[in-house]
Design an enzyme around this catalytic site. Structure first.
Site, PDB file in Angstrom:
ATOM      1  N   TYR A   3       0.812  -1.211   0.000  1.00 55.85           N
ATOM      2  CA  TYR A   3       0.000   0.000   0.000  1.00 55.85           C
ATOM      3  C   TYR A   3       0.849   1.266   0.000  1.00 55.85           C
ATOM      4  O   TYR A   3       0.392   2.318  -0.417  1.00 55.85           O
ATOM      5  CB  TYR A   3      -0.905   0.035   1.245  1.00 55.85           C
ATOM      6  CG  TYR A   3      -2.186  -0.741   1.114  1.00 55.85           C
ATOM      7  CD1 TYR A   3      -2.162  -2.088   0.753  1.00 55.85           C
ATOM      8  CD2 TYR A   3      -3.411  -0.146   1.369  1.00 55.85           C
ATOM      9  CE1 TYR A   3      -3.335  -2.804   0.655  1.00 55.85           C
ATOM     10  CE2 TYR A   3      -4.593  -0.855   1.275  1.00 55.85           C
ATOM     11  CZ  TYR A   3      -4.554  -2.185   0.916  1.00 55.85           C
ATOM     12  OH  TYR A   3      -5.712  -2.887   0.827  1.00 55.85           O
ATOM     13  N   ASP A  62     -11.901  -9.503   4.735  1.00 56.22           N
ATOM     14  CA  ASP A  62     -13.184  -9.518   4.010  1.00 56.22           C
ATOM     15  C   ASP A  62     -13.698 -10.948   3.901  1.00 56.22           C
ATOM     16  O   ASP A  62     -14.885 -11.211   4.054  1.00 56.22           O
ATOM     17  CB  ASP A  62     -13.031  -8.925   2.598  1.00 56.22           C
ATOM     18  CG  ASP A  62     -13.472  -7.467   2.528  1.00 56.22           C
ATOM     19  OD1 ASP A  62     -13.364  -6.762   3.554  1.00 56.22           O
ATOM     20  OD2 ASP A  62     -13.932  -7.026   1.452  1.00 56.22           O
ATOM     21  N   ASP A  84      -2.249 -18.550   1.210  1.00 56.41           N
ATOM     22  CA  ASP A  84      -3.251 -19.254   0.397  1.00 56.41           C
ATOM     23  C   ASP A  84      -3.958 -20.337   1.210  1.00 56.41           C
ATOM     24  O   ASP A  84      -5.185 -20.463   1.182  1.00 56.41           O
ATOM     25  CB  ASP A  84      -2.635 -19.798  -0.906  1.00 56.41           C
ATOM     26  CG  ASP A  84      -1.326 -20.540  -0.706  1.00 56.41           C
ATOM     27  OD1 ASP A  84      -0.799 -20.562   0.432  1.00 56.41           O
ATOM     28  OD2 ASP A  84      -0.810 -21.112  -1.691  1.00 56.41           O
ATOM     29  N   LYS A 135       3.817 -15.433   2.884  1.00 57.77           N
ATOM     30  CA  LYS A 135       3.999 -16.198   1.655  1.00 57.77           C
ATOM     31  C   LYS A 135       5.502 -16.453   1.535  1.00 57.77           C
ATOM     32  O   LYS A 135       6.162 -16.069   0.566  1.00 57.77           O
ATOM     33  CB  LYS A 135       3.435 -15.411   0.460  1.00 57.77           C
ATOM     34  CG  LYS A 135       3.407 -16.163  -0.843  1.00 57.77           C
ATOM     35  CD  LYS A 135       2.365 -17.273  -0.900  1.00 57.77           C
ATOM     36  CE  LYS A 135       2.483 -18.050  -2.199  1.00 57.77           C
ATOM     37  NZ  LYS A 135       1.624 -19.264  -2.230  1.00 57.77           N
ATOM     38  N   ASP A 173      -5.988  -7.282   4.367  1.00 61.20           N
ATOM     39  CA  ASP A 173      -7.147  -6.679   3.700  1.00 61.20           C
ATOM     40  C   ASP A 173      -8.026  -7.777   3.109  1.00 61.20           C
ATOM     41  O   ASP A 173      -9.242  -7.805   3.309  1.00 61.20           O
ATOM     42  CB  ASP A 173      -6.659  -5.733   2.596  1.00 61.20           C
ATOM     43  CG  ASP A 173      -7.811  -5.096   1.840  1.00 61.20           C
ATOM     44  OD1 ASP A 173      -8.766  -4.643   2.504  1.00 61.20           O
ATOM     45  OD2 ASP A 173      -7.760  -5.063   0.588  1.00 61.20           O
TER      46      ASP A 173
HETATM   47  C1  IPM Z   1     -10.243  -1.630   4.238  1.00 65.17           C
HETATM   48  C2  IPM Z   1     -10.537  -1.056   2.875  1.00 65.17           C
HETATM   49  C3  IPM Z   1      -9.429  -0.093   2.517  1.00 65.17           C
HETATM   50  C4  IPM Z   1      -8.134  -0.872   2.498  1.00 65.17           C
HETATM   51  C5  IPM Z   1      -9.629   0.667   1.202  1.00 65.17           C
HETATM   52  C6  IPM Z   1     -10.965   1.389   1.170  1.00 65.17           C
HETATM   53  C7  IPM Z   1      -8.503   1.625   0.938  1.00 65.17           C
HETATM   54  O1  IPM Z   1     -10.670  -2.065   1.938  1.00 65.17           O
HETATM   55  O2  IPM Z   1     -10.187  -0.852   5.209  1.00 65.17           O
HETATM   56  O3  IPM Z   1     -10.085  -2.840   4.346  1.00 65.17           O
HETATM   57  O4  IPM Z   1      -7.831  -1.536   1.493  1.00 65.17           O
HETATM   58  O5  IPM Z   1      -7.412  -0.821   3.486  1.00 65.17           O
HETATM   59 MG    MG Z   2     -10.647  -4.008   2.766  1.00 67.92          MG
END
Ligand code: IPM
Ligand code: MG
Length: 351
Positions: free
Chosen positions: A139, A249, A221, A189, A245
């Site tokens: 990032y 999710d 993975d 990884k 990240d």
């Molecule tokens: C998160 C989001 C952010 C990230 C984006 C919106 C920049 O996906 O907080 O997980 O990737 O960190």
């Molecule tokens: Mg995210």
């Protein structure tokens, strides 16, 4: 105690309003007084100032004990060619406040297990704390650019970590594991990436400082697979920015709805930034039907990590669990309560 509110875009203002009202009830019940300042971030900040993170916002946050953020982004600002994007505001505030560790707890409330697409038996006992590195890796790594070479487009991002960046976040993971079930899973990884081999090396060194905590390594993975097959086998999972990240999710699916999940971003001091892990949900913005619980549970983390109010934090968490157990549900949880009614259902249980 000063709280900086950053409602942001989409459903952000609606959910932050509910969460702030929860803080006010906590203040009344436990005899604390919270004062608030409100600042721009994201798309609305671009519209009003041309920047996703105006200096005044950063200053306001630096002046506060904690920051509560709603969400940023929306179709209005989504042009991939745009010079400024709402998400840059989020990355800049993480970096600007030095918030290098992102805590994302994933718990499955038994009442909501049926809302998850996964089989209920795979969800039993799931209680994971993800610790995601937040200010390094792909990032932020340099160089980072785009160019045209012989008429062909080319783009470069860089995955870089120093041992200090790895050590501080892994140490935090170990400390937190000491307050839980005593297992740290370090995800990397290392079979491919040099930065991951350093990550693993440093994790082992830190592990030696915590002989009472068990350390295991897992490749990213296979970790993704284990999250859907046996998530209950994790306690604390620590990993670099982008792996974290993606995995968080994925893990959110376990909880049945993104709408319930909170997060805390922490740095060296006690000041932290707290936000739900869901986004700005432009499709339902302004309709008053968004789930405020992810933000309310973020308030619980704020009380715990920035203000040192553990009893108050636990009270808010219990209030959310009891509200859901009693059948209170917004649309994302399969119910029909409004944002405000869900907030009320929680507030009435803050006792
Ligand atoms: C998160 C989001 C952010 C990230 C984006 C919106 C920049 O996906 O907080 O997980 O990737 O960190
Ligand atoms: Mg995210």
């Amino acid at each position: 105690m000063k709280i900086a509110l950053l409602p942001g875009d989409g459903i952000g203002p609606e959910i932050v309003r509910e969460a702030r009202a929860v803080l006010d009830v906590v203040g009344d019940k436990f005899g604390h007084s919270f004062s608030y300042t409100t600042h721009l971030i994201g798309g609305i900040a671009i519209d009003e100032t041309g920047e996703p993170l105006p200096q005044a916002t950063l200053d306001g946050c630096r002046d506060a004990d904690a920051v509560l953020l709603g969400a940023v982004g929306g179709p209005k600002w989504d042009d991939p060619k745009a010079k400024v994007r709402p998400e840059q505001g989020l990355l800049a505030i993480r970096k600007g406040l030095g918030l290098h560790a992102n805590l994302r707890p994933v718990r499955v409330l038994p009442e909501l297990a049926a809302a998850s697409p996964l089989k209920e038996e795979r969800l039993r006992g799931v209680d994971i704390l993800f610790v995601r590195e937040l200010t390094g890796g792909l990032y932020f790594g340099q160089p980072r650019f785009r160019e045209v070479v012989d008429g062909r487009r080319r783009a470069v991002d860089t995955l870089e970590y120093t041992e200090e960046e790895i050590r501080r976040v892994v140490r935090l993971a170990f400390r937190l594991a000491g307050t839980r079930r005593g297992l740290v899973t370090s995800v990397d990884k290392a079979n491919v990436l040099e930065s991951s081999r350093l990550w693993r090396e440093v994790a082992v060194e830190v592990g030696a400082e915590f002989p009472q905590i068990r350390l295991e390594h897992q490749l990213v993975d296979s970790c993704a697979m284990r999250i859907v097959t046996s998530a209950a086998s994790f306690d604390v999972v620590v990993t670099e920015n982008m792996f974290g990240d993606i995995l968080t999710d994925e893990a959110a699916v376990l909880a049945g709805t993104l709408g319930l999940l909170p997060s805390a971003s922490l740095g060296e001091g006690t000041r932290g930034l707290y936000e739900p892990i869901h986004g700005s949900a432009p499709d339902i913005a302004g309709k008053g039907i968004a789930n405020p619980c992810g933000t309310i549970l973020s308030v619980a983390m704020l009380l715990r990590h920035s203000l040192g109010l553990e009893r108050e934090a636990a009270t808010v968490e219990r209030a959310v669990s009891e509200a859901v157990a009693s059948g209170a549900r917004t649309a994302d949880m399969g119910g029909s309560l409004s944002t405000v009614a869900m907030g009320d259902a929680v507030r009435s249980r803050v006792t």
